[in-house]
Scaffold this motif. Structure first.
Motif, short mmCIF file in Angstrom:
data_model
loop_
_atom_site.label_atom_id
_atom_site.label_comp_id
_atom_site.label_asym_id
_atom_site.label_seq_id
_atom_site.Cartn_x
_atom_site.Cartn_y
_atom_site.Cartn_z
N LYS A 74 0.80 -1.22 0.00
CA LYS A 74 0.00 0.00 0.00
C LYS A 74 0.84 1.27 0.00
N HIS A 75 2.16 1.10 0.18
CA HIS A 75 3.05 2.26 0.12
C HIS A 75 3.76 2.35 -1.23
N LEU A 85 7.91 2.75 -5.58
CA LEU A 85 7.49 3.40 -6.82
C LEU A 85 6.59 4.58 -6.50
N SER A 86 6.84 5.69 -7.14
CA SER A 86 6.06 6.90 -6.84
C SER A 86 5.32 7.43 -8.07
N ILE A 134 0.58 4.50 -9.78
CA ILE A 134 0.62 3.74 -8.52
C ILE A 134 -0.36 4.37 -7.53
N ARG A 135 -0.27 5.67 -7.36
CA ARG A 135 -1.15 6.37 -6.42
C ARG A 135 -2.61 6.22 -6.83
N GLY A 148 -1.14 -3.54 -4.79
CA GLY A 148 -1.55 -3.66 -6.19
C GLY A 148 -0.63 -4.58 -6.97
N ILE A 149 -1.08 -4.91 -8.15
CA ILE A 149 -0.26 -5.69 -9.08
C ILE A 149 -0.07 -4.87 -10.34
N GLY A 150 1.16 -4.83 -10.83
CA GLY A 150 1.48 -4.10 -12.05
C GLY A 150 1.90 -5.07 -13.14
N ILE A 151 1.53 -4.78 -14.37
CA ILE A 151 1.82 -5.64 -15.51
C ILE A 151 2.49 -4.79 -16.59
#
Length: 226
Positions: free
Chosen positions: A13-14, A33-34, A38-39, A85-88
């Motif tokens: 969550k961060h 990751l900023s 993401i946010r 989260g999940i990133g692809i």
């Protein structure tokens, strides 16, 4: 096994990466990751929703342009709580070029017919991909703005003067894929496909600009997007 992506990564969550699917990307674990997406993803509390980055350079894709798709990971006890989260990471360079090569008519040896090239671009005229080295990914595609006024699924074909040459041009706006980028989907990011067929150099031959024509039947103008 779904090879249109180069990596899947999970973050908390961060925004801190806690796992990756590609062992070559293990150096990402522990990195925070900023990015804006993401946010945005960490505010989604509906398991059917997702978000996508802009088409931009990313250090998650060797500093090349791509799209990164994201979905939230929600608590099983309380779906209003976002755990991460999940990133692809979409393999845009490879996959978009494959789309172009598959859509263009081929000669007997399997190569694209002479004088044909294609450009994929966003509504903001940013080039996504092209098999013509003059048109670089990430650059602005300088062509008449009217082509970017096409609606989903609409197409336009005519003869144009472009960069000192006459071309038969076919252009079409994408219309989504299954339930994605449809009327019921929140994500909207139209992609425009341009197919150019060389006619002659402007200095060599006079051609009626704007004349409508029919594309080679083998040219597929419809883009089914990921």
């Amino acid at each position: 096994l779904y090879t249109v992506y180069t990596n899947l990564f999970v973050y908390d969550k961060h925004g801190v990466v806690i796992a990756v699917s590609n062992k070559d990307e293990a150096h990402l674990v522990g990195r925070k990751l900023s990015d804006e997406w993401i946010r945005r993803n960490l505010t989604i509390t509906d398991s059917s929703k997702y978000c996508v980055s802009d088409f931009e350079e990313s250090n998650l894709y060797n500093s090349k342009h791509t799209y990164i798709y994201n979905a939230p990971i929600l608590s099983l006890k309380n779906e209003s709580v976002v755990l991460g989260g999940i990133g692809i990471v979409f393999d845009s360079e490879v996959e978009f070029m494959a789309m172009i090569n598959e859509s263009l008519p081929k000669q007997e040896d399997g190569t694209v017919k002479d004088g044909l090239f294609s450009v994929l671009a966003t509504k903001e005229q940013v080039i996504i991909a092209s098999n013509n080295e003059e048109y670089k990914t990430g650059a602005i595609f300088e062509i008449d703005r009217k082509f970017f006024e096409l609606k989903n699924g609409e197409s336009l074909s005519e003869i144009i003067e472009f960069n000192g040459n006459y071309y038969a041009l076919g252009a079409q706006c994408s219309k989504g894929y299954r339930e994605y980028k449809s009327e019921t989907d929140d994500y909207q990011n139209d992609v425009y496909n341009f197919v150019f067929s060389f006619i002659s150099n402007v200095a060599e031959k006079k051609v009626d600009i704007g004349e409508k024509y029919t594309l080679d039947k083998d040219i597929s103008m419809e883009i089914n997007e990921n």
